[in-house]
Design a protein around this motif. Structure first.
Motif, PDB file in Angstrom:
ATOM      1  N   SER A 276       4.642 -43.592 -64.742  1.00  0.00           N
ATOM      2  CA  SER A 276       4.218 -44.095 -63.957  1.00  0.00           C
ATOM      3  C   SER A 276       5.141 -43.952 -63.061  1.00  0.00           C
ATOM      4  CB  SER A 276       3.402 -44.793 -64.217  1.00  0.00           C
ATOM      5  OG  SER A 276       2.978 -45.178 -62.691  1.00  0.00           O
ATOM      6  N   LEU A 277       6.375 -44.912 -63.284  1.00  0.00           N
ATOM      7  CA  LEU A 277       7.422 -44.986 -62.515  1.00  0.00           C
ATOM      8  C   LEU A 277       8.079 -43.721 -62.437  1.00  0.00           C
ATOM      9  CD1 LEU A 277       8.735 -48.139 -63.679  1.00  0.00           C
ATOM     10  CD2 LEU A 277       7.713 -48.380 -61.543  1.00  0.00           C
ATOM     11  N   ALA A 278       8.600 -43.201 -63.231  1.00  0.00           N
ATOM     12  CA  ALA A 278       8.947 -41.405 -62.538  1.00  0.00           C
ATOM     13  C   ALA A 278       7.894 -41.041 -61.510  1.00  0.00           C
ATOM     14  CB  ALA A 278       9.167 -40.741 -64.133  1.00  0.00           C
ATOM     15  N   GLN A 279       7.321 -40.875 -61.847  1.00  0.00           N
ATOM     16  CA  GLN A 279       5.795 -40.103 -60.737  1.00  0.00           C
ATOM     17  C   GLN A 279       5.772 -40.046 -59.289  1.00  0.00           C
ATOM     18  OE1 GLN A 279       2.215 -39.556 -62.792  1.00  0.00           O
ATOM     19  NE2 GLN A 279       3.503 -38.344 -64.455  1.00  0.00           N
ATOM     20  N   ASN A 280       6.569 -41.908 -59.490  1.00  0.00           N
ATOM     21  CA  ASN A 280       6.162 -42.529 -57.450  1.00  0.00           C
ATOM     22  C   ASN A 280       6.825 -43.459 -57.089  1.00  0.00           C
ATOM     23  OD1 ASN A 280       3.063 -43.562 -57.629  1.00  0.00           O
ATOM     24  ND2 ASN A 280       3.011 -43.490 -59.892  1.00  0.00           N
ATOM     25  N   MET A 281       8.408 -43.293 -58.252  1.00  0.00           N
ATOM     26  CA  MET A 281       9.741 -43.444 -57.401  1.00  0.00           C
ATOM     27  C   MET A 281      10.442 -42.550 -57.250  1.00  0.00           C
ATOM     28  SD  MET A 281      11.143 -46.937 -59.296  1.00  0.00           S
ATOM     29  CE  MET A 281      12.936 -46.865 -58.316  1.00  0.00           C
ATOM     30  N   ALA A 282      10.916 -41.780 -58.458  1.00  0.00           N
ATOM     31  CA  ALA A 282      12.026 -40.939 -58.196  1.00  0.00           C
ATOM     32  C   ALA A 282      12.535 -39.947 -56.996  1.00  0.00           C
ATOM     33  CB  ALA A 282      12.070 -40.078 -60.272  1.00  0.00           C
ATOM     34  N   ALA A 283      11.530 -40.397 -56.118  1.00  0.00           N
ATOM     35  CA  ALA A 283      12.239 -39.195 -55.318  1.00  0.00           C
ATOM     36  C   ALA A 283      13.218 -39.678 -54.201  1.00  0.00           C
ATOM     37  CB  ALA A 283      11.197 -39.112 -54.571  1.00  0.00           C
ATOM     38  N   GLY A 284      14.296 -39.461 -53.647  1.00  0.00           N
ATOM     39  CA  GLY A 284      15.880 -39.909 -53.332  1.00  0.00           C
ATOM     40  C   GLY A 284      16.656 -40.581 -53.400  1.00  0.00           C
ATOM     41  N   LEU A 285      16.203 -40.463 -55.355  1.00  0.00           N
ATOM     42  CA  LEU A 285      17.278 -41.825 -56.114  1.00  0.00           C
ATOM     43  C   LEU A 285      18.827 -41.311 -55.569  1.00  0.00           C
ATOM     44  CD1 LEU A 285      15.838 -43.405 -58.634  1.00  0.00           C
ATOM     45  CD2 LEU A 285      15.733 -43.907 -56.601  1.00  0.00           C
ATOM     46  N   GLY A 286      18.582 -40.080 -55.582  1.00  0.00           N
ATOM     47  CA  GLY A 286      20.901 -39.654 -55.425  1.00  0.00           C
ATOM     48  C   GLY A 286      20.647 -38.840 -57.060  1.00  0.00           C
ATOM     49  N   PHE A 287      19.884 -39.101 -57.972  1.00  0.00           N
ATOM     50  CA  PHE A 287      20.378 -38.854 -59.867  1.00  0.00           C
ATOM     51  C   PHE A 287      18.883 -38.744 -60.197  1.00  0.00           C
ATOM     52  CE2 PHE A 287      20.246 -42.926 -59.487  1.00  0.00           C
ATOM     53  CZ  PHE A 287      19.407 -43.863 -60.287  1.00  0.00           C
ATOM     54  N   ASN A 288      19.026 -37.947 -61.504  1.00  0.00           N
ATOM     55  CA  ASN A 288      18.162 -37.793 -62.173  1.00  0.00           C
ATOM     56  C   ASN A 288      17.142 -39.502 -62.800  1.00  0.00           C
ATOM     57  OD1 ASN A 288      16.338 -37.115 -64.885  1.00  0.00           O
ATOM     58  ND2 ASN A 288      17.089 -34.631 -64.194  1.00  0.00           N
ATOM     59  N   TYR A 289      16.032 -39.070 -62.486  1.00  0.00           N
ATOM     60  CA  TYR A 289      15.732 -40.735 -62.534  1.00  0.00           C
ATOM     61  C   TYR A 289      15.053 -41.018 -64.277  1.00  0.00           C
ATOM     62  CZ  TYR A 289      12.231 -44.583 -63.178  1.00  0.00           C
ATOM     63  OH  TYR A 289      12.014 -45.709 -63.679  1.00  0.00           O
ATOM     64  N   GLY A 290      14.759 -39.571 -64.943  1.00  0.00           N
ATOM     65  CA  GLY A 290      14.555 -39.099 -66.243  1.00  0.00           C
ATOM     66  C   GLY A 290      15.318 -39.934 -67.525  1.00  0.00           C
ATOM     67  N   LYS A 291      16.012 -38.784 -67.196  1.00  0.00           N
ATOM     68  CA  LYS A 291      17.495 -39.524 -67.746  1.00  0.00           C
ATOM     69  C   LYS A 291      17.850 -41.362 -67.116  1.00  0.00           C
ATOM     70  CE  LYS A 291      22.617 -38.712 -68.367  1.00  0.00           C
ATOM     71  NZ  LYS A 291      23.586 -36.874 -68.639  1.00  0.00           N
ATOM     72  N   PHE A 292      17.975 -41.039 -66.519  1.00  0.00           N
ATOM     73  CA  PHE A 292      18.111 -42.594 -66.428  1.00  0.00           C
ATOM     74  C   PHE A 292      17.507 -44.311 -66.875  1.00  0.00           C
ATOM     75  CE2 PHE A 292      17.685 -47.063 -63.839  1.00  0.00           C
ATOM     76  CZ  PHE A 292      18.708 -47.186 -63.478  1.00  0.00           C
ATOM     77  N   MET A 293      16.057 -43.569 -66.781  1.00  0.00           N
ATOM     78  CA  MET A 293      15.676 -44.417 -67.625  1.00  0.00           C
ATOM     79  C   MET A 293      15.258 -43.784 -68.752  1.00  0.00           C
ATOM     80  SD  MET A 293      10.245 -43.730 -67.618  1.00  0.00           S
ATOM     81  CE  MET A 293      11.029 -41.799 -68.073  1.00  0.00           C
ATOM     82  N   LEU A 294      15.388 -43.396 -69.619  1.00  0.00           N
ATOM     83  CA  LEU A 294      16.018 -42.778 -71.122  1.00  0.00           C
ATOM     84  C   LEU A 294      17.187 -43.777 -71.322  1.00  0.00           C
ATOM     85  CD1 LEU A 294      15.044 -41.931 -73.278  1.00  0.00           C
ATOM     86  CD2 LEU A 294      16.417 -39.839 -73.322  1.00  0.00           C
ATOM     87  N   VAL A 295      18.157 -43.646 -71.042  1.00  0.00           N
ATOM     88  CA  VAL A 295      19.230 -44.515 -71.264  1.00  0.00           C
ATOM     89  C   VAL A 295      18.554 -45.846 -71.894  1.00  0.00           C
ATOM     90  CG1 VAL A 295      21.438 -45.478 -70.546  1.00  0.00           C
ATOM     91  CG2 VAL A 295      20.630 -43.027 -70.632  1.00  0.00           C
ATOM     92  N   GLY A 296      18.427 -46.629 -70.218  1.00  0.00           N
ATOM     93  CA  GLY A 296      17.339 -47.691 -70.612  1.00  0.00           C
ATOM     94  C   GLY A 296      16.579 -48.231 -71.055  1.00  0.00           C
ATOM     95  N   MET A 297      16.119 -47.502 -71.286  1.00  0.00           N
ATOM     96  CA  MET A 297      14.217 -47.887 -72.835  1.00  0.00           C
ATOM     97  C   MET A 297      15.167 -47.703 -73.795  1.00  0.00           C
ATOM     98  SD  MET A 297      12.342 -48.768 -70.530  1.00  0.00           S
ATOM     99  CE  MET A 297      10.893 -49.206 -72.487  1.00  0.00           C
ATOM    100  N   LEU A 298      16.664 -46.960 -74.480  1.00  0.00           N
ATOM    101  CA  LEU A 298      16.899 -46.945 -75.096  1.00  0.00           C
ATOM    102  C   LEU A 298      17.254 -48.587 -75.997  1.00  0.00           C
ATOM    103  CD1 LEU A 298      18.457 -43.714 -75.577  1.00  0.00           C
ATOM    104  CD2 LEU A 298      17.434 -44.294 -76.945  1.00  0.00           C
ATOM    105  N   VAL A 299      18.110 -49.145 -74.585  1.00  0.00           N
ATOM    106  CA  VAL A 299      18.728 -50.149 -74.730  1.00  0.00           C
ATOM    107  C   VAL A 299      17.737 -51.271 -74.818  1.00  0.00           C
ATOM    108  CG1 VAL A 299      20.455 -51.577 -73.326  1.00  0.00           C
ATOM    109  CG2 VAL A 299      20.845 -49.454 -74.150  1.00  0.00           C
TER     110      VAL A 299
END
Length: 274
Positions: free
Chosen positions: A57-80
């Protein structure tokens, strides 16, 4: 010189006794994990709920304009985050052990209290590794992947992450006297860190109280170290990583040692006061 030679076998025997205690306690928790279908299902279901629903849900609604790939950012965050959440959940079983007198039996054994605590953390970490694998699978289904080398790097750092999570959990668990409070304690330890450490929401621009709280959370540094390894040599590094990796590693070790000492003290005191 002769006294030193005589002391060496005693030191080795003591060290082997402590290592055996750590291995025994860890093996007990791993065995209980395999004997509990609910724990196995939860370890695999939590990544689906956290990563698939909340993260999606966050990826679909807030990922635009971040300047980096949010999917990879989120995956690393969720792993930890899953390492922290699953380890903390496993540590909470100490409350049940308290009421079944199992911890009392451990406390009267001739081994260090730190060996008991570390053995418990290692045993709890097994379920955390299962959750980590589940998170990678959910990420794959969502089209988010990491190179094998980066996955291996995360796995190499996972023991330090689990030890940090377990040490923090010991402080809270050492103060709990009720089984009903154990699950609440897990939420108290993990949920604020998930949102304030940068696991799924960037905290580069945090200020005020939120800035202070985020810098006090162990997960903030664990997460930043993992991202420093994963994003090393990429254009996104400066946008994602907050601290120098060497400083981050020192902070993790320092916080973990302090939490481990305080948590072990609280744990031992709670058993003496039973």
């Amino acid at each position: 010189m002769s006294e030193l030679v005589l002391q060496q076998p005693k030191i080795k025997s003591r060290a082997m006794k402590e290592l055996n205690a750590v291995a025994t306690i860890a093996a007990r928790d791993i065995t209980l994990f395999f004997k509990s279908p609910g724990m196995i299902i939860m370890s695999l279901a939590m990544p689906l709920l956290m990563m698939g629903m909340l993260g999606g849900s966050l990826a679909q609604n807030m990922a635009a304009g971040l300047g980096f790939n949010y999917g990879k950012f989120m995956l690393v965050g969720m792993l930890v985050n899953m390492l922290f959440m699953s380890t903390t959940s496993g540590i909470s079983s100490l409350v049940e052990d308290h009421f079944t007198d199992f911890t009392q039996e451990m406390m009267i054994s001739p081994v260090s209290r730190y060996s008991i605590v570390i053995g418990k953390i290692i045993g709890s970490s097994f379920g955390a590794i299962v959750s980590l694998i589940g998170t990678l699978v959910v990420g794959l289904v969502m089209g988010i992947t990491l190179p094998v080398s980066q996955i291996l790097a995360v796995l190499a750092l996972s023991p330090l992450m689990c030890l940090s999570a377990g040490a923090l959990a010991m402080i809270v668990i050492g103060l709990i006297k009720s089984n009903k409070m154990a699950n609440l304690a897990v939420m108290l330890i993990t949920m604020p860190q998930m949102f304030l450490s940068g696991a799924i929401i960037p905290i580069n621009n945090s200020s005020g109280v939120l800035f202070v709280i985020s810098r006090l959370m162990p997960m903030t540094y664990c997460l930043d170290l993992v991202r420093a390894v994963v994003y090393a040599g990429t254009p996104e590094y400066d946008s994602v990583v907050l601290f120098n990796p060497a400083v981050t590693l020192v902070a993790i070790i320092a916080i973990t040692m302090v939490c481990l000492m305080i948590g072990t003290l609280f744990f031992a005191r709670s058993e003496k006061n039973k």
